[in-house]
Design an enzyme around this catalytic site. Structure first.
Site: not given
Ligand code: COS
Length: 384
Positions: A126, A267, A363-364, A124, A239
């Site tokens: 980049e 110790r 993972e965030g 995921l 999740d």
């Molecule tokens: N389950 C289902 N749908 C989800 C969701 C979830 N857990 N999280 C977001 N969505 C949906 C939202 O409902 C939204 O849908 P709509 O477009 O229909 O409204 C869409 O996805 C976009 O969501 P959102 O606007 O919240 O996205 P953002 O760009 O604001 O980003 C975060 C949300 C910051 C939470 C996300 O980018 C994230 O988790 N970032 C961290 C990434 C990460 O963990 N990276 C580590 C790499 S893997 S090791």
């Protein structure tokens, strides 16, 4: 504390603990020093049926779920956070297929992962899209019965070592996160290569590389779910896997407490074991309490995820956040209890403190987890 494990779950925990003690503890310092991928240990885990704990039996797995994966991850982490991430990251790469794969994709890819013959990885992140996962730039352009992938993924755990990659790319950039799609890509395909192996602070035996796509042709049947579902695939995967980071954090912290306790009893200073001083006792008590609280939250969350509950984002973020912050504190305190010895590589707590740090980042980040929790809280409150 009794977490009412089934007989099978107790067996998983005991077997993982035995492998950790017998196979991982003796080599963990060397693996860390040499930054060497622990293939020998992966083989042992595979032979012990540990690789398919969360995969349905019909695809060759053990038929458990996130909870069983957490139990094993915790025990492996107690010995070595680096080995644990090699093991658990395969789960991260596999969950998109488990959650969104069609029957043919599951039949093709899951059995080899379940048997441990192959590892998986998740692509995921980049360079310009870390916390902002929707900002990815890698593209996938439809061309006949293929998609052509171009772009570079960064910091991919198990990069180069895994055979099966679930990769998120943009099929329609104009749509932002709604224009992302997820693909299964195999190691060895033309146009798919790996960048250099990163040198890290901790979890050093694990592999972290770039995934480089240059006109890599991916068959259309390897699209997961539908075009435009890629962001949802990624979010729903996280999740389910964030409790696994919580389990890693609990395991690393437990390993650090084990070391601190044993050291404190041995110790002697001012003529007494330092475990007899209240200053040390209170630190140990706080460490144990925090670990147990995190473990209870991780276990409850993993069970909640396995129950098939629809919205697990908030609790999943909570357990990752709480356990990772706890782990950083507990490992830092363990180093403090060991004092000068704790700072030396000769004792394992130094590595545990380095390994702990990443649980607050990958993972965030824990800041992103707080965002996820707060946004959900506000949403729930508004709908009342
Ligand atoms: N389950 C289902 N749908 C989800 C969701 C979830 N857990 N999280 C977001 N969505 C949906 C939202 O409902 C939204 O849908 P709509 O477009 O229909 O409204 C869409 O996805 C976009 O969501 P959102 O606007 O919240 O996205 P953002 O760009 O604001 O980003 C975060 C949300 C910051 C939470 C996300 O980018 C994230 O988790 N970032 C961290 C990434 C990460 O963990 N990276 C580590 C790499 S893997 S090791």
């Amino acid at each position: 504390m009794d977490y009412f494990l089934t007989e099978e779950q107790q067996m998983i925990r005991d077997l993982a603990r035995q492998i950790a003690q017998e196979k991982i503890v003796p080599v963990r310092a060397e693996l860390d020093e040499k930054e060497e991928f622990p293939w020998e240990i992966m083989k042992v885990l595979a032979e012990s049926d540990m690789c398919g704990l969360y995969i349905p039996e019909v695809y060759g797995g053990m038929g458990g779920g996130c909870f069983e994966l957490c139990l094993a991850t915790e025990e492996i982490s107690r010995a070595c956070g680096g080995v644990a991430v090699c093991y658990a990251a395969s789960g991260l790469g596999t969950y998109p297929i488990l959650l969104f794969g069609n029957e043919a994709q599951k039949q093709k890819y899951l059995p080899d992962i379940a048997s441990g013959k192959k590892l998986a990885a998740f692509g995921l992140t980049e360079s310009e899209a870390g916390s902002d996962a929707g900002g990815i730039q890698t593209t996938a352009v439809a061309d006949g019965d293929h998609y052509v992938l171009n772009g570079t993924k960064q910091w991919i755990t198990n990069g180069g070592e895994a055979d099966t990659y679930t990769v998120v790319a943009m099929t329609d950039k104009v749509k932002g996160s709604r224009g992302a799609s997820t693909f299964i890509v195999e190691k060895g395909w033309e146009g798919f290569s790996f960048g250099k192996k990163e040198k890290k602070m901790g979890i050093r035996c694990s592999s972290t590389t770039e995934l480089i796509f240059r006109n890599c042709r991916v068959p259309k049947e390897n699209l997961l779910a539908r075009e435009g579902m890629g962001f949802i695939v990624a979010m729903k995967t996280l999740d389910c896997t964030r409790p696994g980071i919580g389990a890693q954090a609990v395991g690393i912290a437990q390993g650090a407490l084990d070391e601190a306790l044993s050291y404190a009893r041995r110790r002697v200073q001012f003529g007494k074991p330092i475990s007899s001083f209240q200053a040390i006792q209170h630190m140990l008590a706080d460490m144990a309490t925090q670990i147990e609280a995190a473990r209870a939250l991780v276990y409850a969350t993993a069970r909640h995820v396995d129950s098939g509950a629809r919205n697990v984002s908030k609790v999943s973020a909570m357990c990752k956040l709480f356990a990772a912050d706890m782990c950083m504190k507990v490992t830092t305190d363990a180093v403090q209890i060991l004092g000068g010895y704790g700072y030396m590589r000769e004792y394992p707590v130094e590595k545990m403190m380095r390994d702990a740090k990443i649980t607050q980042i990958y993972e965030g980040t824990n800041q992103i987890q707080r965002n996820v929790i707060a946004l959900q809280l506000i949403k729930e409150s508004a709908s009342k």
